[in-house]
Write an enzyme that holds these catalytic residues in place. Structure first.
Site, PDB file in Angstrom:
ATOM      1  N   ASP A   1      -2.455   1.711   7.285  1.00 25.52           N
ATOM      2  CA  ASP A   1      -1.621   1.364   6.123  1.00 25.52           C
ATOM      3  C   ASP A   1      -1.251  -0.266   5.983  1.00 25.52           C
ATOM      4  O   ASP A   1      -1.173  -0.788   4.997  1.00 25.52           O
ATOM      5  CB  ASP A   1      -0.255   2.227   6.213  1.00 25.52           C
ATOM      6  CG  ASP A   1      -0.553   3.833   6.110  1.00 25.52           C
ATOM      7  OD1 ASP A   1      -1.510   4.208   5.330  1.00 25.52           O
ATOM      8  OD2 ASP A   1       0.023   4.443   6.992  1.00 25.52           O
TER       9      ASP A   1
ATOM     10  N   GLU B   1      -1.301  -1.555  -4.493  1.00 29.86           N
ATOM     11  CA  GLU B   1      -2.383  -0.693  -4.841  1.00 29.86           C
ATOM     12  C   GLU B   1      -2.181   0.361  -5.476  1.00 29.86           C
ATOM     13  O   GLU B   1      -1.133   0.932  -5.331  1.00 29.86           O
ATOM     14  CB  GLU B   1      -2.941  -0.450  -3.518  1.00 29.86           C
ATOM     15  CG  GLU B   1      -4.534   0.187  -3.276  1.00 29.86           C
ATOM     16  CD  GLU B   1      -5.104   0.509  -2.147  1.00 29.86           C
ATOM     17  OE1 GLU B   1      -6.098  -0.201  -1.612  1.00 29.86           O
ATOM     18  OE2 GLU B   1      -4.598   1.399  -1.511  1.00 29.86           O
TER      19      GLU B   1
ATOM     20  N   ASP C   1       0.822  -1.106  -0.016  1.00 33.56           N
ATOM     21  CA  ASP C   1       0.021  -0.056   0.203  1.00 33.56           C
ATOM     22  C   ASP C   1       0.975   1.296   0.149  1.00 33.56           C
ATOM     23  O   ASP C   1       1.401   1.631   1.060  1.00 33.56           O
ATOM     24  CB  ASP C   1      -0.922   0.057   1.088  1.00 33.56           C
ATOM     25  CG  ASP C   1      -1.797   1.316   1.363  1.00 33.56           C
ATOM     26  OD1 ASP C   1      -2.136   1.883   0.289  1.00 33.56           O
ATOM     27  OD2 ASP C   1      -1.939   1.872   2.466  1.00 33.56           O
TER      28      ASP C   1
END
Length: 158
Positions: free
Chosen positions: A139, A66, A7
């Site tokens: 996160d 992502e 991420d």
């Protein structure tokens, strides 16, 4: 199959390593690459060095990242895009191909709802992995969700 989920962010980059085997997912490791306030060049270097360490300590069958989300501030979008580009290049150099998922795809895969909140994603990550403790910060749960999304996508393609 060992999957690295990432991420990306400009302050913290969440990462998660899961072992996916016959529909069962086990969390191996998860954490943050912390990026200190500095010039953009040094922040990108710090991010890439953190990723280097992860790849030195583990080998992966698959990597998933992502995609950046839409932000209203153009400066934020540009900064995130530069971090994302650096991450993409580093992954290609070290590992090769990687999968990309939008935040909506990740939320839908993990919670069943494309508009789920980060807290709902965190709840489902904890539940899907059978964990007793909450994972913080978000996160990290987002990175786990990316890895779980990729594991589910691989099962569908097989």
């Amino acid at each position: 199959m060992k999957i690295l989920g990432i991420d990306p962010g400009s302050r913290n980059c969440g990462y998660a390593i899961i072992e996916a085997n016959k529909g069962k997912n086990i969390l191996i490791e998860a954490g943050l690459i912390k990026i200190k306030p500095n010039t953009l060049q040094y922040q990108i270097t710090e991010l890439c060095e953190g990723l280097d360490l992860i790849f030195k300590n583990h080998s992966f069958d698959e990597v998933a990242i992502e995609d950046i989300f839409f932000a209203y501030n153009p400066k934020t979008v540009l900064k995130l895009a530069q971090f994302r580009g650096a991450l993409s290049l580093k992954i290609l150099q070290i590992h090769g191909d990687f999968a990309e998922y939008t935040p909506l795809q990740v939320k839908k895969a993990v919670t069943g709802k494309a508009k789920a909140t980060k807290e709902q994603v965190a709840f489902m990550v904890k539940r899907l992995l059978g964990l007793s403790k909450d994972i913080k910060p978000l996160d990290i749960t987002d990175a786990i969700a990316v890895a779980l999304t990729h594991a589910a996508n691989l099962r569908v393609r097989v």
